[in-house]
Write a protein that holds these residues in place. Structure first.
Motif, mmCIF file in Angstrom:
data_model
loop_
_atom_site.group_PDB
_atom_site.id
_atom_site.type_symbol
_atom_site.label_atom_id
_atom_site.label_comp_id
_atom_site.label_asym_id
_atom_site.label_seq_id
_atom_site.Cartn_x
_atom_site.Cartn_y
_atom_site.Cartn_z
ATOM 1 N N GLU A 67 21.431 37.975 150.549
ATOM 2 C CA GLU A 67 22.238 36.964 151.231
ATOM 3 C C GLU A 67 23.695 37.173 150.824
ATOM 4 O O GLU A 67 23.985 37.660 149.726
ATOM 5 N N HIS A 68 24.598 36.781 151.686
ATOM 6 C CA HIS A 68 26.026 36.841 151.365
ATOM 7 C C HIS A 68 26.337 35.866 150.233
ATOM 8 O O HIS A 68 25.862 34.725 150.236
ATOM 9 N N ILE A 69 27.110 36.318 149.264
ATOM 10 C CA ILE A 69 27.574 35.452 148.178
ATOM 11 C C ILE A 69 29.087 35.339 148.325
ATOM 12 O O ILE A 69 29.803 36.326 148.132
ATOM 13 N N PRO A 70 29.569 34.162 148.687
ATOM 14 C CA PRO A 70 31.022 33.991 148.849
ATOM 15 C C PRO A 70 31.779 34.259 147.547
ATOM 16 O O PRO A 70 31.281 33.981 146.449
ATOM 17 N N ASP A 71 32.973 34.799 147.683
ATOM 18 C CA ASP A 71 33.811 35.091 146.520
ATOM 19 C C ASP A 71 34.014 33.850 145.658
ATOM 20 O O ASP A 71 33.916 33.909 144.429
ATOM 21 N N GLN A 72 34.291 32.733 146.298
ATOM 22 C CA GLN A 72 34.555 31.498 145.553
ATOM 23 C C GLN A 72 33.333 31.050 144.761
ATOM 24 O O GLN A 72 33.463 30.496 143.675
ATOM 25 N N THR A 73 32.150 31.319 145.276
ATOM 26 C CA THR A 73 30.924 30.937 144.567
ATOM 27 C C THR A 73 30.809 31.692 143.252
ATOM 28 O O THR A 73 30.542 31.100 142.203
ATOM 29 N N VAL A 74 31.009 33.006 143.292
ATOM 30 C CA VAL A 74 30.883 33.783 142.058
ATOM 31 C C VAL A 74 31.965 33.367 141.055
ATOM 32 O O VAL A 74 31.698 33.246 139.864
ATOM 33 N N LEU A 75 33.164 33.114 141.531
ATOM 34 C CA LEU A 75 34.235 32.672 140.626
ATOM 35 C C LEU A 75 33.911 31.313 140.006
ATOM 36 O O LEU A 75 34.115 31.107 138.805
ATOM 37 N N SER A 76 33.388 30.406 140.801
ATOM 38 C CA SER A 76 33.040 29.073 140.295
ATOM 39 C C SER A 76 31.931 29.139 139.257
ATOM 40 O O SER A 76 31.996 28.473 138.217
ATOM 41 N N VAL A 77 30.925 29.940 139.533
ATOM 42 C CA VAL A 77 29.798 30.055 138.606
ATOM 43 C C VAL A 77 30.256 30.683 137.295
ATOM 44 O O VAL A 77 29.880 30.233 136.210
ATOM 45 N N LEU A 78 31.083 31.708 137.369
ATOM 46 C CA LEU A 78 31.593 32.337 136.142
ATOM 47 C C LEU A 78 32.433 31.357 135.331
ATOM 48 O O LEU A 78 32.294 31.267 134.110
ATOM 49 N N SER A 79 33.280 30.624 136.000
ATOM 50 C CA SER A 79 34.137 29.651 135.310
ATOM 51 C C SER A 79 33.321 28.522 134.693
ATOM 52 O O SER A 79 33.623 28.058 133.596
ATOM 53 N N LEU A 80 32.286 28.100 135.387
ATOM 54 C CA LEU A 80 31.424 27.031 134.892
ATOM 55 C C LEU A 80 30.832 27.379 133.529
ATOM 56 O O LEU A 80 30.685 26.524 132.672
ATOM 57 N N TYR A 81 30.527 28.647 133.317
ATOM 58 C CA TYR A 81 29.936 29.088 132.056
ATOM 59 C C TYR A 81 30.959 29.693 131.097
ATOM 60 O O TYR A 81 30.604 30.350 130.129
ATOM 61 N N GLY A 82 32.236 29.476 131.381
ATOM 62 C CA GLY A 82 33.280 29.901 130.449
ATOM 63 C C GLY A 82 33.535 31.390 130.429
ATOM 64 O O GLY A 82 34.115 31.902 129.476
ATOM 65 N N LEU A 86 35.781 37.494 132.725
ATOM 66 C CA LEU A 86 35.062 38.134 133.817
ATOM 67 C C LEU A 86 35.525 37.574 135.162
ATOM 68 O O LEU A 86 35.695 38.327 136.128
ATOM 69 N N ALA A 87 35.771 36.281 135.227
ATOM 70 C CA ALA A 87 36.280 35.673 136.456
ATOM 71 C C ALA A 87 37.636 36.280 136.826
ATOM 72 O O ALA A 87 37.917 36.513 138.016
ATOM 73 N N TYR A 88 38.455 36.571 135.834
ATOM 74 C CA TYR A 88 39.756 37.195 136.080
ATOM 75 C C TYR A 88 39.574 38.590 136.690
ATOM 76 O O TYR A 88 40.244 38.941 137.672
ATOM 77 N N ILE A 89 38.659 39.375 136.126
ATOM 78 C CA ILE A 89 38.393 40.720 136.633
ATOM 79 C C ILE A 89 37.853 40.643 138.061
ATOM 80 O O ILE A 89 38.258 41.414 138.939
ATOM 81 N N VAL A 90 36.953 39.699 138.304
ATOM 82 C CA VAL A 90 36.396 39.517 139.654
ATOM 83 C C VAL A 90 37.506 39.116 140.618
ATOM 84 O O VAL A 90 37.571 39.636 141.738
ATOM 85 N N SER A 91 38.389 38.225 140.200
ATOM 86 C CA SER A 91 39.476 37.804 141.095
ATOM 87 C C SER A 91 40.408 38.978 141.420
ATOM 88 O O SER A 91 40.925 39.063 142.541
ATOM 89 N N GLU A 92 40.604 39.883 140.474
ATOM 90 C CA GLU A 92 41.398 41.086 140.754
ATOM 91 C C GLU A 92 40.716 41.945 141.822
ATOM 92 O O GLU A 92 41.375 42.481 142.710
ATOM 93 N N GLU A 93 39.398 42.066 141.725
ATOM 94 C CA GLU A 93 38.646 42.842 142.719
ATOM 95 C C GLU A 93 38.699 42.173 144.091
ATOM 96 O O GLU A 93 38.795 42.853 145.112
ATOM 97 N N ILE A 94 38.639 40.857 144.104
ATOM 98 C CA ILE A 94 38.742 40.122 145.367
ATOM 99 C C ILE A 94 40.111 40.365 146.000
ATOM 100 O O ILE A 94 40.221 40.578 147.216
ATOM 101 N N GLU A 95 41.144 40.359 145.170
ATOM 102 C CA GLU A 95 42.499 40.602 145.670
ATOM 103 C C GLU A 95 42.619 42.016 146.235
ATOM 104 O O GLU A 95 43.205 42.216 147.308
ATOM 105 N N LYS A 96 42.049 43.005 145.538
ATOM 106 C CA LYS A 96 42.067 44.384 146.037
ATOM 107 C C LYS A 96 41.365 44.473 147.394
ATOM 108 O O LYS A 96 41.836 45.144 148.301
ATOM 109 N N LYS A 97 40.225 43.797 147.488
ATOM 110 C CA LYS A 97 39.438 43.805 148.726
ATOM 111 C C LYS A 97 40.240 43.194 149.879
ATOM 112 O O LYS A 97 40.233 43.714 150.991
#
Length: 101
Positions: A67-82, A86-97
């Protein structure tokens, strides 16, 4: 339930949810043609052999089957668990995309 049982249950629930967070991250990576181990290593170079990540890698499916996993979902889940690094690295990849579009 006594106090020890409640504490044990809380810890078990947290660990189960944390494993789900790692699975969401790993599947999001696969869905976006990224290597979850590489991104994780970039964020946490001292935790290269993370057993929860290894376990999650065994559970992920091909992106065509996922299933599609929205970018915001993965960022929210990572942030929720501190997992802010990793959320920063993911956000960089989202920006590149987004720049490639």
């Amino acid at each position: 339930m006594d106090r020890k049982d409640i504490e044990k249950k809380v810890i078990e629930n947290y660990q189960r949810d944390e494993n789900m967070m790692i699975l969401v991250f790993a599947q999001w990576c696969v869905n976006n043609d990224l290597n979850p181990e590489s991104l994780y290593e970039t964020a946490y170079p001292d935790q290269i052999k993370n057993p929860a990540l290894k376990q999650s890698l065994e559970l992920i499916v091909a992106k065509e089957e996922s299933e599609h996993i929205p970018d915001q979902t993965v960022l929210s889940v990572l942030s929720l668990y501190g997992n802010d690094d990793l959320a920063y690295i993911v956000s960089e990849e989202i920006e590149k995309k987004s720049k490639k579009k």
